[in-house]
Design an enzyme around this catalytic site. Structure first.
Site, PDB file in Angstrom:
ATOM      1  N   LYS A 285       0.240  -0.753   0.160  1.00  0.00           N
ATOM      2  CA  LYS A 285      -0.148   0.032  -0.110  1.00  0.00           C
ATOM      3  C   LYS A 285       0.882   1.587  -0.305  1.00  0.00           C
ATOM      4  O   LYS A 285       1.479   1.664   0.635  1.00  0.00           O
ATOM      5  CB  LYS A 285      -0.672   0.004   1.917  1.00  0.00           C
ATOM      6  CG  LYS A 285      -2.250   0.643   1.083  1.00  0.00           C
ATOM      7  CD  LYS A 285      -2.895   0.770   2.480  1.00  0.00           C
ATOM      8  CE  LYS A 285      -4.249   1.916   2.455  1.00  0.00           C
ATOM      9  NZ  LYS A 285      -5.003   1.837   3.356  1.00  0.00           N
ATOM     10  N   GLU A 371     -19.021  -2.933  11.284  1.00  0.00           N
ATOM     11  CA  GLU A 371     -19.482  -1.770  12.614  1.00  0.00           C
ATOM     12  C   GLU A 371     -20.618  -2.987  13.323  1.00  0.00           C
ATOM     13  O   GLU A 371     -20.829  -2.379  14.740  1.00  0.00           O
ATOM     14  CB  GLU A 371     -20.286  -0.947  11.803  1.00  0.00           C
ATOM     15  CG  GLU A 371     -19.297  -0.273  10.734  1.00  0.00           C
ATOM     16  CD  GLU A 371     -18.727  -0.422   9.481  1.00  0.00           C
ATOM     17  OE1 GLU A 371     -18.003   0.106   8.858  1.00  0.00           O
ATOM     18  OE2 GLU A 371     -18.935  -1.934   9.378  1.00  0.00           O
ATOM     19  N   ARG A 399     -24.808   0.972   9.269  1.00  0.00           N
ATOM     20  CA  ARG A 399     -24.891  -0.058   8.625  1.00  0.00           C
ATOM     21  C   ARG A 399     -25.056  -1.362  10.075  1.00  0.00           C
ATOM     22  O   ARG A 399     -24.958  -2.030  10.217  1.00  0.00           O
ATOM     23  CB  ARG A 399     -23.161  -0.497   8.161  1.00  0.00           C
ATOM     24  CG  ARG A 399     -22.620   0.458   7.323  1.00  0.00           C
ATOM     25  CD  ARG A 399     -21.170  -0.309   7.067  1.00  0.00           C
ATOM     26  NE  ARG A 399     -21.727  -1.349   5.176  1.00  0.00           N
ATOM     27  CZ  ARG A 399     -20.602  -2.021   5.107  1.00  0.00           C
ATOM     28  NH1 ARG A 399     -19.519  -1.743   5.102  1.00  0.00           N
ATOM     29  NH2 ARG A 399     -20.633  -3.296   3.779  1.00  0.00           N
TER      30      ARG A 399
END
Length: 617
Positions: A285, A371, A399
């Protein structure tokens, strides 16, 4: 013999990916570097998701070489890493994330190459499953690819989809991108499993050394072949039992996600296999930009304007953000209250809780992109006598609606929810606006809903939230805090504050914009009453009765839609027999497109000037 000249591609003139098959691997490597330079330049001026896009350049090139996305379908999980894909499919990024410009996510209305849209994690495999079922029912022939990161896989939705796809005959190709990062470092047992599943750098280096040594002699080559056969047998019979194998997938990899030739071979193999496939690639990344490569906190995941050479953020506001303010307040509260436990779903850095997590390692939990788990786990903590504080973005709170309702509010369990980025958020567009949590929380019993206009109120609210009121939500925007030094006073539960006293017109205002409205009213010598609605729920009964004497009531909430507090107060006034005019100045109930926050407020007539105009009508 002269060295073959490497062709350079004008990125701004790319129309579609067909040209990729005409380039040599050396030219593709050069294109990769050119795209990285382009992405750095664009994001340094426009902001956006940088590190994730730098890490997926070669993988995207290989995908566009290996598949035909005029008929094959690809779904990028979250979609924030699709910048290279947009370039290769003929889109210019110079107006990236600007009003009317190119979206930072896949956008179906933007291009036929975008087959779906998302802005939240872990949806790609489910969507791909739907595409594959439709393809097979229609007796069509094309590939369906889900491109998903190692930290999106552990989400419950991904697990459900993996289980379903692996059990049916509708083939999906899952490209699993392991960059050992989520927004920041990934967490949990599945992340640890990936470290075992992946081939370590030490192993690869050792393998290369031993291969070279054995190949020096005929006997060595013979011995190497035998050892390789043994290794492959062991891998097949013993070592290669992963969750993907167990669920019925063929696993290809690990593959170097920055080696286009290797990925081309892996994707060619994946296309030939009849059942669903996981192509496991490893990437870095932030590759190619030292500041992003070294980042472990998520600072370079999403960026504002920055200087490419120094890595310094440009025009970084010296004023503290609301996120920083709540971090400081929460830190002080955790020092004096050992029962507080703070939980974040992969938003530790985004909500600027880094120092809090560092100071309280035993009482802070990053659950990753989970979540729902964060809320139900909080139910268990609360039932055990602890006070969980969940720090979450408004857009991610939706969510966990069921868990908020069923596992916390239903039992009236004590919990504080710090709702970051509430209201208009600007350039991330429809998927990230924080406008809807207020309204859907009004549909759930036992939830207190609040919003401070200044830091003294924020401190009072956070303290009050730990005083056995059940679920206590505190909303705050993605903006800086206006400097307003006031003595901290306890705000009685469920009350508003009278900021100004006037006649005929009353304004009930919500959040930090209240202070700007107050200053403007004073400056214009407006004879208006201004109430600061710190508590949205419960509504202040006393102040609501006072509203009945005014000819006009303006409900000003630029941080939510009408369906929340504004509607609740409107109905209350009507029930009380109010005869005057009621004006609701809120964000319309729609998905708000990307633009700056100021542009969005102007679009919906929610500026301070608009309030003054309404007062004078």
């Amino acid at each position: 013999m002269s060295k073959k000249q490497i062709r350079r591609i004008d990125i701004d003139k790319i129309k579609n990916p067909e040209f990729l098959n005409d380039l040599s691997y050396e030219e593709l490597d050069q294109l990769s570097e050119d795209i990285r330079g382009y992405l750095l330049d664009i994001t340094s001026h426009n902001g956006g998701h940088l590190a994730s896009n730098l890490g997926t350049v070669e993988a995207t090139i290989s995908l566009c070489k290996s598949f035909d996305f005029t008929k094959d379908k690809i779904v990028f999980d979250v979609g924030h890493q699709c910048y290279t894909y947009k370039l290769l499919t003929g889109r210019n990024l110079k107006d990236l994330r600007k009003k009317g410009g190119t979206s930072g996510f896949q956008k179906m209305s933007e291009s036929p190459y975008d087959h779906f849209e998302a802005g939240h994690s872990s949806t790609s495999i489910s969507v791909a499953n739907g595409f594959a079922i439709a393809r097979d029912l229609n007796k069509e022939n094309y590939n369906v690819i889900a491109f998903i990161g190692d930290s999106s896989i552990p989400n419950g939705l991904s697990f459900e989809a993996l289980n379903n796809v692996g059990a049916n005959n509708h083939k999906v190709i899952i490209v699993l991108n392991d960059n050992n990062m989520s927004i920041s470092k990934p967490v949990g047992g599945f992340a640890k499993a990936f470290r075992k599943f992946s081939t370590s750098g030490v192993y690869l280096q050792s393998k290369n050394i031993f291969t070279k040594l054995f190949n020096l002699t005929k006997l060595g080559k013979k011995l190497l072949r035998k050892l390789t056969r043994v290794k492959n047998w062991l891998k097949k019979k013993v070592l290669n039992i992963t969750i993907f194998d167990t669920l019925g997938y063929t696993v290809i990899g690990p593959v170097d996600g920055h080696y286009i030739k290797q990925m081309d071979k892996a994707f060619a193999k994946a296309k030939k296999i009849k059942n669903s496939v996981v192509v496991y690639i490893k990437t870095i990344k932030g590759k190619g930009y030292k500041f992003a490569e070294k980042d472990v906190t998520g600072e370079w995941h999403g960026v504002s304007k920055f200087d490419v050479n120094t890595g310094e953020m440009i025009n970084k506001n010296a004023c503290a953000t609301w996120s920083e303010q709540y971090n400081c307040i929460l830190k002080d509260e955790m020092k004096i209250n050992p029962k507080i436990i703070t939980i974040a779903p992969a938003t530790e850095h985004g909500s600027q809780l880094d120092s809090l997590f560092k100071n309280f390692p035993d009482r802070t939990i990053d659950v990753g992109i989970s979540e729902e788990h964060a809320f139900t786990m909080s139910g268990g903590l609360s039932a055990s006598g602890y006070h969980p504080v969940i720090s979450i973005y408004s857009t991610f709170l939706q969510r966990a609606y069921d868990e908020l309702s069923h596992d916390l509010a239903r039992m009236n369990l004590n919990c504080t929810i710090l709702i970051d980025r509430a209201g208009l958020v600007g350039n991330d567009g429809e998927t990230h606006q924080g406008l809807y949590d207020e309204a859907f929380m009004f549909t759930i019993p036992n939830i207190t809903i609040t919003m401070a206009s200044r830091t003294s109120e924020a401190l009072s609210l956070l303290k009050e939230s730990t005083c056995n009121h059940g679920v206590f939500a505190i909303r705050y925007p993605r903006e800086t805090v206006s400097s307003c030094s006031e003595e901290v006073k306890k705000i009685p539960y469920g009350t508003w504050k009278e900021e100004l006293l006037g006649k005929e017109v009353a304004i009930v205002s919500v959040g930090p914009m209240t202070l700007k409205v107050k200053n403007a009213l004073i400056e214009n010598k407006a004879n208006v009453t201004l109430y600061n609605a710190i508590y949205l729920r419960p509504i202040d009964e006393v102040k609501t009765l006072e509203l009945l004497k005014y000819n006009k009531v303006i409900i000003y909430n630029p941080y939510a839609t009408k369906e929340g507090f504004a509607n609740a107060l409107l109905i209350k006034l009507i029930d009380l027999g109010y005869k005057g005019k009621i004006v609701c100045m809120t964000v319309p109930n729609e998905f708000v497109k990307q633009a700056s926050i100021d542009e969005q407020r102007e679009q919906f007539s929610l500026t301070v000037e608009d309030v003054l105009k309404e007062v004078n009508k």
